[in-house]
Design a protein around this motif. Structure first.
Motif, PDB file in Angstrom:
ATOM      1  N   ARG A  49      66.921  41.738  34.081  1.00 17.20           N
ATOM      2  CA  ARG A  49      67.000  41.592  32.211  1.00 17.20           C
ATOM      3  C   ARG A  49      67.648  43.153  31.662  1.00 17.20           C
ATOM      4  NH1 ARG A  49      63.495  41.296  26.727  1.00 17.20           N
ATOM      5  NH2 ARG A  49      64.947  41.898  25.326  1.00 17.20           N
ATOM      6  N   ALA A  50      66.553  44.427  32.534  1.00 15.41           N
ATOM      7  CA  ALA A  50      67.173  45.434  32.497  1.00 15.41           C
ATOM      8  C   ALA A  50      68.357  46.613  32.349  1.00 15.41           C
ATOM      9  CB  ALA A  50      65.983  46.785  32.484  1.00 15.41           C
ATOM     10  N   GLU A  51      68.721  45.412  34.138  1.00  9.90           N
ATOM     11  CA  GLU A  51      69.849  46.185  34.522  1.00  9.90           C
ATOM     12  C   GLU A  51      71.002  44.800  33.581  1.00  9.90           C
ATOM     13  OE1 GLU A  51      72.480  47.478  37.242  1.00  9.90           O
ATOM     14  OE2 GLU A  51      70.100  48.089  36.763  1.00  9.90           O
ATOM     15  N   VAL A  52      70.371  44.306  33.109  1.00 13.28           N
ATOM     16  CA  VAL A  52      72.240  42.760  32.382  1.00 13.28           C
ATOM     17  C   VAL A  52      71.812  44.000  31.290  1.00 13.28           C
ATOM     18  CG1 VAL A  52      72.744  41.613  30.990  1.00 13.28           C
ATOM     19  CG2 VAL A  52      71.603  41.546  33.662  1.00 13.28           C
ATOM     20  N   ARG A  53      71.233  44.546  29.843  1.00  9.07           N
ATOM     21  CA  ARG A  53      71.094  45.266  29.179  1.00  9.07           C
ATOM     22  C   ARG A  53      72.086  46.166  29.662  1.00  9.07           C
ATOM     23  NH1 ARG A  53      65.967  44.594  27.974  1.00  9.07           N
ATOM     24  NH2 ARG A  53      65.639  46.602  28.840  1.00  9.07           N
ATOM     25  N   LYS A  54      71.709  47.003  30.429  1.00 11.62           N
ATOM     26  CA  LYS A  54      72.158  48.434  29.845  1.00 11.62           C
ATOM     27  C   LYS A  54      73.648  48.645  30.832  1.00 11.62           C
ATOM     28  CE  LYS A  54      72.099  50.482  34.667  1.00 11.62           C
ATOM     29  NZ  LYS A  54      71.474  51.159  35.881  1.00 11.62           N
ATOM     30  N   ARG A  55      74.207  47.527  30.917  1.00 11.54           N
ATOM     31  CA  ARG A  55      75.386  47.496  31.528  1.00 11.54           C
ATOM     32  C   ARG A  55      75.958  46.159  30.643  1.00 11.54           C
ATOM     33  NH1 ARG A  55      76.916  45.408  37.886  1.00 11.54           N
ATOM     34  NH2 ARG A  55      74.590  46.871  38.941  1.00 11.54           N
ATOM     35  N   ALA A  56      75.285  45.615  30.099  1.00 10.32           N
ATOM     36  CA  ALA A  56      75.866  44.893  28.487  1.00 10.32           C
ATOM     37  C   ALA A  56      76.920  45.540  27.340  1.00 10.32           C
ATOM     38  CB  ALA A  56      75.507  43.617  28.033  1.00 10.32           C
ATOM     39  N   ASP A  57      75.616  46.380  27.437  1.00 12.03           N
ATOM     40  CA  ASP A  57      75.200  47.722  26.588  1.00 12.03           C
ATOM     41  C   ASP A  57      76.211  48.818  26.660  1.00 12.03           C
ATOM     42  OD1 ASP A  57      73.899  46.628  24.605  1.00 12.03           O
ATOM     43  OD2 ASP A  57      71.728  48.309  25.610  1.00 12.03           O
ATOM     44  N   ASP A  58      76.467  48.980  27.201  1.00  7.34           N
ATOM     45  CA  ASP A  58      77.748  49.633  28.857  1.00  7.34           C
ATOM     46  C   ASP A  58      79.009  49.272  28.140  1.00  7.34           C
ATOM     47  OD1 ASP A  58      79.158  52.423  29.577  1.00  7.34           O
ATOM     48  OD2 ASP A  58      78.996  50.854  31.332  1.00  7.34           O
ATOM     49  N   LEU A  59      79.562  48.232  28.134  1.00 10.52           N
ATOM     50  CA  LEU A  59      80.350  47.686  28.310  1.00 10.52           C
ATOM     51  C   LEU A  59      81.050  47.515  26.752  1.00 10.52           C
ATOM     52  CD1 LEU A  59      80.625  44.486  30.393  1.00 10.52           C
ATOM     53  CD2 LEU A  59      82.077  46.498  31.030  1.00 10.52           C
ATOM     54  N   ALA A  60      79.832  46.701  25.722  1.00 10.75           N
ATOM     55  CA  ALA A  60      80.546  46.546  24.507  1.00 10.75           C
ATOM     56  C   ALA A  60      80.876  47.933  23.855  1.00 10.75           C
ATOM     57  CB  ALA A  60      79.008  46.021  23.639  1.00 10.75           C
ATOM     58  N   ALA A  77      73.578  41.114  44.032  1.00  4.52           N
ATOM     59  CA  ALA A  77      73.220  41.347  45.388  1.00  4.52           C
ATOM     60  C   ALA A  77      72.925  43.011  46.318  1.00  4.52           C
ATOM     61  CB  ALA A  77      74.650  41.263  46.349  1.00  4.52           C
ATOM     62  N   GLY A  78      72.131  42.865  46.275  1.00  2.49           N
ATOM     63  CA  GLY A  78      71.488  43.726  47.504  1.00  2.49           C
ATOM     64  C   GLY A  78      69.607  44.310  46.727  1.00  2.49           C
ATOM     65  N   ARG A  79      69.431  43.219  45.771  1.00  2.00           N
ATOM     66  CA  ARG A  79      67.838  43.652  46.023  1.00  2.00           C
ATOM     67  C   ARG A  79      67.453  41.850  45.507  1.00  2.00           C
ATOM     68  NH1 ARG A  79      67.062  46.344  40.337  1.00  2.00           N
ATOM     69  NH2 ARG A  79      64.456  45.393  41.118  1.00  2.00           N
ATOM     70  N   THR A  80      66.088  42.073  45.460  1.00  2.00           N
ATOM     71  CA  THR A  80      65.638  40.721  44.492  1.00  2.00           C
ATOM     72  C   THR A  80      65.194  41.340  43.038  1.00  2.00           C
ATOM     73  OG1 THR A  80      63.038  41.487  45.530  1.00  2.00           O
ATOM     74  CG2 THR A  80      64.513  40.507  47.440  1.00  2.00           C
ATOM     75  N   TRP A  81      65.416  39.863  42.425  1.00  2.00           N
ATOM     76  CA  TRP A  81      64.979  40.537  41.178  1.00  2.00           C
ATOM     77  C   TRP A  81      64.131  39.569  40.321  1.00  2.00           C
ATOM     78  CZ3 TRP A  81      68.185  44.632  38.675  1.00  2.00           C
ATOM     79  CH2 TRP A  81      69.118  44.820  39.490  1.00  2.00           C
ATOM     80  N   THR A  82      63.570  40.638  39.842  1.00  2.00           N
ATOM     81  CA  THR A  82      63.033  39.626  38.524  1.00  2.00           C
ATOM     82  C   THR A  82      63.178  39.012  36.801  1.00  2.00           C
ATOM     83  OG1 THR A  82      60.807  41.106  37.628  1.00  2.00           O
ATOM     84  CG2 THR A  82      60.663  40.327  39.152  1.00  2.00           C
ATOM     85  N   VAL A  83      62.468  38.655  36.419  1.00  2.00           N
ATOM     86  CA  VAL A  83      63.617  38.207  35.108  1.00  2.00           C
ATOM     87  C   VAL A  83      63.592  39.605  34.141  1.00  2.00           C
ATOM     88  CG1 VAL A  83      63.131  37.159  32.857  1.00  2.00           C
ATOM     89  CG2 VAL A  83      62.898  36.177  34.518  1.00  2.00           C
ATOM     90  N   SER A  84      62.265  40.518  34.438  1.00  2.00           N
ATOM     91  CA  SER A  84      62.296  41.255  33.648  1.00  2.00           C
ATOM     92  C   SER A  84      63.131  42.484  34.527  1.00  2.00           C
ATOM     93  CB  SER A  84      60.418  42.085  33.528  1.00  2.00           C
ATOM     94  OG  SER A  84      60.356  41.323  32.845  1.00  2.00           O
ATOM     95  N   GLY A  85      62.696  42.568  35.444  1.00  2.00           N
ATOM     96  CA  GLY A  85      63.767  43.932  36.102  1.00  2.00           C
ATOM     97  C   GLY A  85      65.274  43.044  35.809  1.00  2.00           C
TER      98      GLY A  85
END
Length: 987
Positions: A325-336, A315-323
């Motif tokens: 994906r970059a955010e999800v990758r960063k968060r998932a890598d951090d969790l791993a 929530a809080g912003r609009t997203w494209t698939v690429s944008g």
């Protein structure tokens, strides 16, 4: 505050706890549980607090809030240590069961040290040993910790799986899932699937199963070639876990499944449906599983070149698939990294990389009745897309303009692509109009483009827009000194204006609108025809193609008038205009207009009721088209002959014509033929021929084509028919998935689509949920629809039917007080707009449910329903209403028998059943025979088993068997023979 008021005593508190237990897991249930714990602390009875704390821990556990669950359990454990006598056997069992919940919660939190996890397992073991409980549950948690950490699990698995289950072991379904996943990690798909089979087949289940197992079984099913089973489990399993924070990892695996089967567009659709999971999942481990599945999908969409597609995300912003994906990758890598740091391994990073590196398993797997591509998911472009064309569109601007005009004069399909290209070029800021006398002025080109846009609007039934565009084009043609073009544009505007639907006056009935509207439209078409004739006569210097177009518009106006009025007086004028058009077109060798005249003639014969002559005429036209052309008229003409033949009940011939029409339509640009109509007609023919699955494919194709061309109302109506057909075919999950997709469309969620169409979609979905035995979800939807339809003052009959069905579902759920209220609403609406059969069926079913569930205690209310049904039957008889199924009176008598039997009033039951048999009369047709035999069977059971009078019961049964056998109804005798044999055995 979720609770209406805080409980004032322990009875109210226990009632509030029961009510909260019926709520779905989520914030409302959790906050209410927190309030109830606060309330319980005000009472002196510690048992009340224990129950409130147990409810709160359950809300935290299944609401995906693992940080809070151990805290609540610590309070429970302290209460147990201090006052063990308060815990009866049931509470003690629940307490020791939830040691496993805490172990699971601690694994989900990377900030909890691994030593603390092991200490908790030691605590669990010590507590179980002290309580003399078996250790199989402890070893199960030890095994799951080993899996989580990434240690060698062979020994841990053996220590758990080889032990005998105890009362505190996880349920059979959950343990089956763990064993199957063990084999899956070992790379043995076949053994994993064999292990899973009892769960996937529904023989073992719990709150989270088989949905959890289904999500893990999807890929091994694909790898072993079981694609149909994978498709089935995707539909069923996804619905069970969608939007559920505690099953967010499973949602992620369904997204991954879409990405690996060529269903990326569906994956994005499901992601949008689960947007709440980005912000509502408090478990880091569940977040990790969900985000990895999301990234698999987004990565695949990006690889396919659609990284700029809009999507949903945090929530809080609009997203494209690429944008995203970059955010999800960063968060998932951090969790791993956090989990692996805590565990001292690389297990989570390795598992994540394995999922992201997995190649697609199938290029395309049709998952739903609405297959969509990523192109379908893209926003509609601002400019008109270039249609497919039979020849290359000229590059040079002068040649393009001349080709567009020539194609327009000829009626050639290539005109669509040429005008579309010109519209794009002319709209550019740097457009320079050619200084070429053959091309003419920019004013003329603008008029041409407006006229073409008006034609397209008219084809989509946008008559008001079409009329305005043609009028604007006519004015520009006048300014350009082209009176023939201006006359033609004004004639098109006149015809479009006549077709604008008349607005219904406030309070006018549907019937009044239909009659008055048809009369007004016929008058408007008469006036339009007269005006076009004047334009034709008063415009000098018309080119032959323009004069032929005007003659065609004159004939069309009268043909539409005939179609609207159905008057015999309007037939001859149509033929006169058609003959004039045909003669003119023949004289000037205008093949397209000759074909149009012959098509109008055949259609006029059909509209006037002479289908055989219409077919003869159209046969001759098809011969001409095959010999002389134009070839692009063949698909439409074949489609029309298919409709005529269907009208003559020759469905096989209609099917052949429509098949050929669809085949030929593929050779021409998309707008040349109304292929949506062809698919819709083909669906009708297939249904008539007993090919419902083929019909379903044509219906869905028709609907999607209607959507593509902007006819959204027609598309949703067609899709509604497809959903109902899929439900009739028993394809329940297909039906639900299709409707879920449609109800997520922006114009539905935005309230732009007609509310009655949306209500019909929701009603079909609710019925599908009921058929699929999801009674809770079905009842919730029916209750909502019933409340909404209560406001349909213009359609009380629909409210009567919806309310009646709602009452039945409430009865099935045992909520008889609410069912009675809703049934009364249905009766009130029925009084305004009778729905005799529907209401009678529902009232009888409510009576049966109440007597069956409550026995003698429910007899009074059950008989009250039957009294209501009796009044409905009396009203139907007075109105000369003929039921479509069995008669309302005989059905009512039979239900009196069944209700009294359930309530133990066997003498009254037998009297009612004898009355039903008298009303039914002698068995005749197969359906009558079955109903008669069932009535005899129930009477025999009441008389022989419950009233303990076997002799007359056997006489009744033997006579019925002989009678049915003599009539050839041997199958109907089987239950009677079985009952007779039972009675003889008991003598």
């Amino acid at each position: 505050m979720p609770t209406a008021h805080l409980p004032q005593n322990t009875d109210e508190l226990f009632q509030a706890l029961q009510e909260n237990d019926r709520r779905p897991y989520g914030r409302t249930r959790t906050v209410t549980a927190e309030e109830l714990v606060d309330a319980a602390e005000q009472f002196e009875d510690p048992a009340v607090l224990i129950h409130a704390l147990l409810e709160l821990q359950e809300a935290y556990t299944y609401g995906s809030e693992p940080r809070k669950s151990p805290v609540v359990f610590a309070r429970l454990l302290t209460l147990f240590d201090e006052q063990p006598d308060i815990f009866d056997e049931r509470l003690r069992h629940m307490l020791f069961w939830r040691f496993k919940w805490v172990a699971h919660a601690l694994r989900q939190l990377p900030e909890i040290p691994l030593t603390s996890l092991r200490q908790w397992l030691t605590e669990m073991r010590d507590r179980y040993e002290k309580a003399d409980l078996g250790l199989q549950p402890y070893y199960g948690q030890a095994y799951q910790l080993a899996v989580h950490v990434g240690e060698d699990t062979a020994l841990a698995y053996e220590l758990w799986a080889s032990r005998t289950r105890t009362r505190l072991s996880d349920c059979e379904a959950c343990e089956t899932c763990q064993r199957a996943r063990y084999h899956l990690r070992a790379g043995d798909d076949e053994r994993a699937l064999r292990t899973w089979e009892p769960v996937l087949a529904g023989k073992e289940s719990c709150k989270e199963e088989p949905a959890r197992s289904a999500s893990y079984a999807l890929l091994p099913l694909l790898r072993t070639g079981r694609t149909d089973r994978a498709r089935e489990l995707h539909l069923v399993g996804y619905r069970a876990c969608r939007r559920n924070p505690s099953m967010s990892e499973e949602v992620g695996r369904h997204l991954e499944f879409c990405a690996l089967t060529g269903n990326e567009a569906r994956g994005l659709e499901l992601l949008a449906e689960n947007r709440n999971l980005f912000d509502e999942v408090d478990s880091p481990l569940d977040q990790f599983g969900f985000l990895t599945g999301v990234e698999v999908l987004l990565q695949r969409v990006e690889v396919l070149g659609h990284g700029d597609l809009p999507t949903v995300g945090y929530a809080g912003r609009t997203w494209t698939v690429s944008g995203l994906r970059a955010e999800v990758r960063k968060r998932a890598d951090d969790l791993a990294a956090r989990f692996d740091t805590r565990n001292g391994t690389t297990a989570h990073a390795d598992r994540r990389r394995a999922r992201l590196d997995r190649a697609p398993l199938l290029d395309a797997l049709e998952l739903t009745l609405r297959p969509r591509s990523l192109d379908d998911a893209a926003p509609a472009p601002v400019t008109v897309p270039v249609a497919r064309t039979t020849a290359a569109v000229p590059e040079a601007l002068p040649e393009l303009v001349l080709r567009a005009r020539a194609a327009e004069e000829e009626g050639h399909p290539d005109a669509v692509a040429c005008w579309a290209r010109l519209r794009t070029l002319a709209a550019a800021r740097d457009y320079t109009h050619p200084d070429d006398p053959a091309v003419g002025s920019l004013l003329r080109l603008r008029a041409d483009l407006l006229a073409d846009e008006g034609n397209r609007a008219g084809e989509k039934d946008g008559f008001a827009d079409a009329a305005a565009l043609h009028e604007e084009a006519a004015a520009l043609y006048d300014d350009a000194g082209l009176p023939g073009h201006a006359a033609l544009a004004r004639a098109c505007a006149l015809l479009a204006t006549a077709e604008i639907p008349a607005e219904r006056a406030e309070g006018e009935s549907d019937a009044g609108e239909s009659a008055d509207g048809a009369e007004a439209k016929a008058a408007a078409l008469t006036a339009a025809h007269a005006s076009i004739v004047r334009l034709h006569e008063e415009t000098p210097g018309l080119a032959p193609y323009q004069e032929a177009r005007l003659l065609r518009l004159r004939a069309t106006a009268l043909a539409l008038r005939l179609q609207t009025s159905g008057s015999e007086d309007h037939v001859a004028p149509v033929f006169a205009e058609v003959d004039a058009l045909h003669a003119f077109a023949t004289r000037h060798a205008l093949d397209g207009q000759i074909s149009g005249a012959l098509l109008l003639r055949a259609s006029t014969h059909a509209i006037s009721g002479n289908l055989p002559t219409a077919v003869t005429e159209i046969d001759a036209l098809l011969d001409r088209l095959k010999a002389q052309g134009p070839a692009w008229h063949l698909p439409r003409t074949l489609g029309l002959r298919g409709r005529f033949r269907f009208g003559l009940q020759d469905a096989q011939a209609a099917h052949a014509d429509l098949s050929e029409a669809l085949r030929l339509a593929a050779d021409w640009p998309a707008d040349t033929v109304d292929t949506a109509r062809l698919h819709g007609d083909m669906a009708q023919a297939c249904l008539y021929l007993g090919r419902p699955e083929e019909a379903l494919r044509h219906l869905t194709r028709s609907a999607e084509l209607e959507l593509c061309r902007g006819s959204r109302t027609d598309a949703f109506c067609t899709y509604s028919n497809a959903a109902q057909l899929s439900l009739d075919l028993g394809r329940v999950e297909d039906c639900i998935a299709l409707l879920d997709s449609l109800l997520a469309e922006p114009d539905v969620t935005g309230g732009e689509l007609n509310d009655r169409i949306v209500a019909q979609l929701r009603l079909t979905r609710a019925r599908a949920l009921h058929t699929g035995e999801d009674l809770k979800a079905a009842t919730a939807e029916f209750v909502a629809l019933s409340a909404e339809s209560a406001g349909w003052d213009d359609d009380p009959g629909s409210h009567a039917m919806i309310a009646a069905e709602t009452a039945v579902l409430l009865g099935e759920s045992g909520e008889f007080e609410r069912a009675r209220d809703v049934a009364d609403q249905a009766l009130a609406a029925h009084a305004r707009a009778p729905r005799f059969e529907h209401l009678s069926n529902s009232l009888r079913e409510l009576a049966r449910l109440q007597a069956q569930q409550q026995g003698p205690d429910g007899l009074t209310e059950a008989l009250a329903y039957l009294t209501d049904a009796g009044r409905v039957a009396d009203e139907a008889r007075a109105a000369d209403y003929q039921a479509h199924g069995r008669s309302l009176d005989s059905a009512l008598a039979y239900e009196h028998g069944r209700v009294n039997a359930y309530a133990g009033a066997y003498d009254d039951a037998l009297i009612a059943l004898d009355k039903a048999l008298a009303l039914l009369g002698e068995p005749g047709r197969d359906d009558d025979a079955g109903e008669w035999a069932e009535c005899v069977r129930l009477a025999g059971a009441v008389e022989g088993l419950y009233l303990e009078r076997p002799a007359p019961a056997l006489t009744r049964l033997d006579a019925a068997v002989s009678h049915l056998t003599a009539l050839g109804h041997t199958e109907e005798t089987e239950p009677l023979t079985a009952l007779a044999a039972r009675l003889r055995d008991e003598e």
